[in-house]
Structure formats: C-alpha cells, structure tokens
Design an enzyme around this catalytic site. Structure first.
Site, PDB file in Angstrom:
ATOM      1  CG  ASP A  53      40.923  43.269  50.966  1.00  0.00           C
ATOM      2  OD1 ASP A  53      41.145  43.177  49.761  1.00  0.00           O
ATOM      3  OD2 ASP A  53      39.996  43.941  51.428  1.00  0.00           O
ATOM      4  CE1 TYR A  63      39.368  52.890  50.186  1.00  0.00           C
ATOM      5  CE2 TYR A  63      38.034  51.235  49.113  1.00  0.00           C
ATOM      6  CZ  TYR A  63      38.144  52.453  49.744  1.00  0.00           C
ATOM      7  OH  TYR A  63      37.036  53.229  49.935  1.00  0.00           O
TER       8      TYR A  63
HETATM    9  N1  ABN Z   1      40.039  44.492  47.345  1.00  0.00           N
HETATM   10  C1  ABN Z   1      40.022  43.332  46.593  1.00  0.00           C
HETATM   11  C2  ABN Z   1      41.335  42.945  45.977  1.00  0.00           C
HETATM   12  C3  ABN Z   1      42.460  42.927  46.754  1.00  0.00           C
HETATM   13  C4  ABN Z   1      43.666  42.577  46.183  1.00  0.00           C
HETATM   14  C5  ABN Z   1      43.732  42.264  44.858  1.00  0.00           C
HETATM   15  C6  ABN Z   1      42.590  42.271  44.090  1.00  0.00           C
HETATM   16  C7  ABN Z   1      41.389  42.629  44.660  1.00  0.00           C
HETATM   17 CU    CU Z   2      36.100  52.900  51.601  1.00  0.00          CU
END
Ligand code: ABN
Ligand code: CU
Length: 702
Positions: A319, A405
């Site tokens: 990320d 998340y």
């Molecule tokens: N967790 C993957 C992700 C992060 C930011 C934007 C799209 C996908």
């Molecule tokens: Cu998790």
C-alpha cells in the site's frame, strides 16, 4: 541520469521563486508545488505530460547537520517529480531546484509503473459501468443491466501479472454490487475481475473464474446508525461522554513543523508516500541535547492474501509503494478522529495537471493521559508514604484509507524517553463471493452469508535511521538465556542463573534476524563509543516488538520477491543516500526479479554495520484469519512497537514529572488529615456519590 546544469536555463523562471521555508525538512508548500510543476511543464513544453507525484528531496544527513551547525544556511531546496507522457511507456522522473526554478536532473525509465494516485483510481468505476463485456458479466452474476450505477469496484494495482508485466499501467477491479447508495457493497462481491488500462481508460481483459457464483441475494451487511436502529431498535444508551480536557491548553510547542515536548524535540514532515516522517529526534537531558534518531518512518507495507485460487493470488497490496500512505490520508476531524486540544498540519500534493491539492488536517497532534508513569507506596505505614505520577503522552497521528481498510498510525512520545508506534487496523475486510453450498476454508472464512473473507497478513516496514547519542552506531540482538552451566555445577549450583545474551551485528548478513519468542528477543541500537557511567554499557534504544509473524508466502513466490524486506524481522544496512524504499522506488507491477530496494542494499552481505552510519529496518504486523466479528466493519485491531532507552540515562528520566500525589514518610507521620490533595486533577470524583470530592481521595483511615 542526465545532469542538466547546462540546460537548466531552458526552464526559465517565470516569476520569483517561492519563499524558502524555515526548516530544510519542511514539506513542499503549495507555492513550491506550483513553482515545481510550472518549471517541469516549461521544461517539457509541447509534450503531453501529467504529474504522478512531487515531493521534497530531503537534504542528506550530512547537509542537514551542516545546516544545523552553520546556524541556518539553508541547503538548496530540491524537489523530485514523477510524470507520465501520453503515449510513451514508462515514467520520467527528475529533480527541480526550486530556488533557481530549474530542472537539474531527468531520467526516463521503461518497464516500470508509478504509484496509483487517488485520481487514477476514481475514474475506474465509470469505465467499467459502461463497458459491454462488464455489463454482460454483471448480468451473468445476477445484476440487471439497468443497475450498472449500483456496480462498484475497488481498483487495485494488478500486483504482478505475467501476461502484461510492466508494459501497461494496469488496475485489477475487485467488483461489488450495492442496491442503495447507503449500502456497504462488501457483502455483495461479484465473481469476475476486469483488468483496466489506467492511461488508455479501457478494459483490456476480464478474468472469469471457472466456477461461477451469483451475487448474493441476502440483505446488505451495513453498519450505519440508521441500519443498527432498523435492526435492533436503538443504539446503545449506556455510554456517558468522556472528554479529554486541557484547561490550560497544550504542553507542547510548535515552531513551524518543529515540535518541543517534554524534553523531546523533533521535526514533523509528511510526504505522499510514507505519510508522517519524524526527523532529528533529540532529548534534552538536563541541558545536554542528545540525538536519538535522525529519521523514522513507515517505509513500506504489504498485505498478502492467502487464497491460492486464481486470480486471488494477485492480491498483495504494497500500500505505501503502490498507493502512498500520504496520498490516501484522511482529513481528520476534531473530537472524533482525535479528542482533546488538537493542532493539525495540512498535507499538499499535486494533481495530474500539476495543480496543488491540499488535505486539510492530515496530521493530528495532541496529548492524552496515559495511565500511570510510575508509583510506589510503602507497606510499612499502610501505604501512606506514596508517590503516584501520571503519564501524559504526545501523539502524532494520521489515518489512511487503503480502499477497504483503514490504517490509523500513531507515533507516540512518552515522558520517560520512550517512543511507540501504534497502528490500529480497522475498516472493512476484502471479500469475495461464496457459493451457497461452498466451504470457505481453509483459505478464508464465511463471515456472512455468501461472503468469504480470505486469510491475509498485514506486514509493515519501519525504517529507522538511528543516531543514538551521536554518530557511529551499532545494532545487536538480545536474548534471555538460562545459564549455560548445568544444575549442580559450581557456576550454577542451584540452576537459577539466567542472563541477557547480546549479539552485536558486524555485517549485514549477521543482522538478518527474526523474532524468537522463547528468548523474548529484542534488538538494540546503540552508540559503542559511549558508556553509561553506572552500568558501563553503551547508551541504547531497545526495540521491543513481538507482533512479528513470518511472511507465510513461500520463498521464491511473487509476494516474497516483491517484498524483499519482509522475510526478516530485522535487517541493518549501511546508510546511503536514497536508501528509502525497500521494495524499490516504483513498486506497481514490479515482478520482484532483479536487484533493487532491500535486495540491492543487502547484496553485499559482508558490508560493515558496526560503529558506523546505519539504517535499521524492522518488519512487524499480524496474520489475520477473519471472523464474523470483523464484519461488516472491523473493530480496531492494535499493533504496537516500542522503542525504549536503555543505559541511555543515569536514572529514570521522568522523576521530575510533577506527581499527582506525593507524600514522604515524614509528611505521613505529621499528617492528621489523611485526605490527600491531588495536584493536577480537579475533575476526578467518586462515581456513585452526589457530593463532588473533586481533586482528593481518601487514602486510608486510622
Ligand atoms: N489495499 C489495496 C488498495 C489500496 C488503495 C486503493 C485501492 C486498493
Ligand atoms: Cu486484516
């Protein structure tokens, strides 16, 4: 890399350069961003470019310390940029001198892809909604063609897919359906995965699983108050308000981005990628300002998923390098993201056209009560002799949203000279549709009807540039070991001996170590050139961190190759300029082959890391086997890393923090009224008495 001093004048200064900031590590201001993008645009005049990222090129450690020693002769203000040129594969990157408004370096890179910005992600849903093949797949999944406005996707980088490599800038669209704007789409995943070319704005392929699964017919799993009221009749009514109050205001001082708090002094930076960066962290030890860390940040992370079924093997989000902890950061709001008396910092980036964009309140700075700092009472007089000192902590925080998340990042300073990095994981599980008769195991869990949440890990790379008590640092691991001498031997007659075995790392290879719970392993960063006058040991900061799962993807897998930092809990390397990002500078669509990032920095395994300028990388995190309690919105799961001074001070450095209560034995003997006044608290009171006994408590009765 082309050095361009001779053609610097091509990018002619259109107007006066923006004012230099007060501090060389201050993030680029909006005026500086505008100046940089104008300079780059005139350099590439006549060509169709768009901006990907712009950021401060921080001065080297040497140049920074020179600035401090010179009493403020600013190093040149340099900023790096990454751009895309329409129709030209790969990226261009370079360096601008903001002061002279000139491009001083450029480089074209093929077969790499740059970070996906929020702007890149935002156009994807509309591309999908109008594509006939996607519409056809939606219909096959049970979503009528006239409901395409209710189809959503989380657009992820493709990770790495052999079919396209790094030739095109790709996203994989994880598809969802919601029947209403206020539904959460994560209970209704669709089973196919379109691949989108970010630059061409086209669907180039659709991955369709062999086994088809229709969209769920269950109710959406929602979490808003109106949903809870509809489901349960009301919200909980038992919680009374708790406030963080500081009637006399905050006890920290900010001079621009420089923080002074309780003997600590440091600079708070922020960039598109790492988010918060803390630099030049010092501690004023009774007038002696002692360096601790030159720089500290989260340099990378990876969230590898554990379902081997195609195409889920592709899910492994890096990320920070693929989307940016800065770019995805939330504007924080007073009284909910952080409570109390708050100071905010804004963050500035550039959009594709080069215009500055600002995230208001990107960084929250505040203090909170932190329970007891220390306490002792004497049993001899029934605990009347007593000292109780409460702790205040300083918290520098940001929250970023990585599609589903949320990562809440808290850099915490404590009055005893310790520091902590706390991360809370919340937000929503990544989900996939589960057939009615299908078992989610062993690679996932059924967290709701027709919802499979795959096993995954959250692994972070903490990059620390230590400067413990000055230059020339080393690192070691410390293991609690029983005495090597057998029971009954003269050296260990009663068998009770144990000790801390310290292993100092001489080379990079020696430093590649993993957490060992049986010995409670911890690591020290220390200055071997100094000694604590009492213990005779070198002043150190100890890393205490036990949330350190092994990377579960196999060695040689794409996941493990793309995160060459994740297979060890600790890796120490010599400091060199540019050693910032352990999965490389441009992470999206990197196959993991070749020598870059941590693989490049550890290539010389025999390189000396003892008593020199070192970088200490720490991998930590959790393995997440989802459960229904994590859905539809996950209660925050904490992860904590502690850095504590050891042999750094001559005594508990916080003894001068004003206690809430202190009574010596002599005072206790004289005291007739054993009601003891609290020095710092006028709001505490007894819960179940009408009369307020603010600020006092009965210790004991004779
Ligand atoms: N967790 C993957 C992700 C992060 C930011 C934007 C799209 C996908
Ligand atoms: Cu998790």
């Amino acid at each position: 890399m082309e050095r361009l001093s001779q053609i610097a004048s091509q990018a002619t200064a259109a107007s006066a350069a923006p004012a230099k900031p007060a501090h060389p590590l201050d993030p680029l201001s909006t005026a500086e961003i505008k100046c940089l993008t104008n300079t780059v645009k005139s350099y590439y005049a006549g060509r169709s470019i768009s901006f990907n990222t712009v950021t401060l090129r921080e001065p080297t450690k040497k140049a920074y310390l020179q600035w401090k020693e010179d009493g403020g002769k600013m190093p040149p203000r340099l900023a790096s940029f990454v751009i895309l040129e329409k129709g030209v594969p790969g990226v261009k990157e370079g360096l601008v001198d903001i002061g002279t408004q000139s491009v001083i370096e450029t480089r074209s890179l093929e077969q790499v892809q740059p970070i996906l910005t929020v702007e890149d992600l935002c156009s994807t849903e509309e591309i999908l909604r109008t594509h006939p093949d996607v519409i056809a797949q939606c219909v096959l999944s049970g979503v009528p063609a006239n409901e395409m406005h209710n189809v959503y996707c989380d657009p992820w980088t493709i990770g790495y897919d052999e079919r396209w490599g790094a030739g095109k800038r790709l996203q994989q669209a994880l598809m969802y359906y919601r029947s209403d704007d206020d539904d959460s789409q994560y209970s209704h995943p669709l089973d196919f995965c379109p691949i989108v070319d970010t630059e061409e704005k086209k669907v180039i392929f659709i991955d369709i699983p062999l086994r088809r699964r229709k969209v769920s017919k269950h109710k959406h799993a929602n979490f808003n108050p109106q949903d809870m009221i509809a489901k349960y009749g009301s919200m909980r009514t038992d919680a009374t308000p708790i406030n963080v109050t500081q009637p006399e205001g905050v006890s920290f001082k900010m001079d621009g981005n420089v923080m002074s708090w309780s003997n600590f002094n440091f600079h708070i930076g922020f960039n598109y990628r790492e988010g918060i960066v803390l630099s030049d962290i010092t501690y004023n030890d009774h007038g002696n300002v002692r360096p601790i860390f030159h720089r500290m940040s989260l340099s990378e992370m990876i969230v590898p998923y554990g379902c081997p079924d195609y195409p889920h093997q592709r899910k492994h989000a890096l990320d920070i390098g693929e989307y940016g902890a800065g770019l995805m950061t939330n504007p924080l709001s007073l009284g909910c993201d952080c409570k109390g008396v708050i100071h905010y910092l804004d963050a500035h980036f550039a959009d594709r056209s080069g215009e500055p964009i600002t995230i208001k309140h990107a960084v929250c700075i505040h203090e909170e009560d932190d329970g007891l700092l220390f306490k002792h009472s004497d049993f001899r007089d029934n605990f009347a002799t007593s000292i109780v000192t409460r702790a205040t902590k300083l918290v520098i925080s940001q929250i970023f949203t990585a599609a589903n998340y949320e990562y809440c990042i808290y850099w915490i300073f404590m009055q005893d000279g310790s520091m902590k990095l706390d991360i809370k994981l919340t937000g929503i599980l990544n989900t996939y549709v589960l057939g009615d008769d299908e078992d989610a195991g062993p690679w996932g869990t059924r967290v709701y009807p027709n919802v499979n949440a795959h096993n995954h890990q959250h692994m972070f790379s903490l990059r620390i540039h230590p400067r413990i008590d000055g230059d020339g640092n080393s690192a070691a691991m410390s293991d609690a070991k029983p005495s090597p001498f057998p029971l009954g031997s003269p050296e260990n007659m009663y068998g009770n001996g144990f000790y801390a075995e310290k292993t100092t790392f001489k080379t990079v290879n020696e430093s590649k170590t993993n957490y060992e719970s049986s010995t409670g392993r911890s690591w020290d960063m220390f200055n071997p050139n100094k000694k604590n006058a009492y213990s005779g040991k070198p002043p150190s900061y100890k890393l205490v961190s036990s949330q350190t799962p092994p990377l579960l993807a196999k060695e040689g897998s794409i996941v493990s190759k793309r995160a060459p930092w994740a297979s060890n809990t600790v890796t120490v390397i010599p400091y060199e300029e540019g050693r910032l990002y352990p999965s490389g500078d441009h992470v999206p669509q990197w196959s993991g082959d070749g020598v870059r990032g941590m693989r490049e920095w550890t290539a010389d395994g025999d390189a000396n890391i003892d008593n020199t300028d070192i970088l200490f990388f720490h991998t930590f995190g959790i393995t997440h086997f989802p459960a229904p309690e994590d859905f539809p919105l996950m209660p925050a799961e904490p992860i904590s890393v502690l850095l504590r001074p050891r042999h750094f001070f001559l005594e508990n450095p916080a003894l001068d923090v004003v206690p809430s209560h202190a009574m010596t034995t002599k005072q206790a003997k004289l005291a007739t009224n054993l009601e003891i006044k609290s020095k710092t608290d006028s709001t505490s009171r007894l819960a179940f008495e009408n009369t307020s006994s603010a600020g006092c408590c009965t210790r004991f009765t004779k």
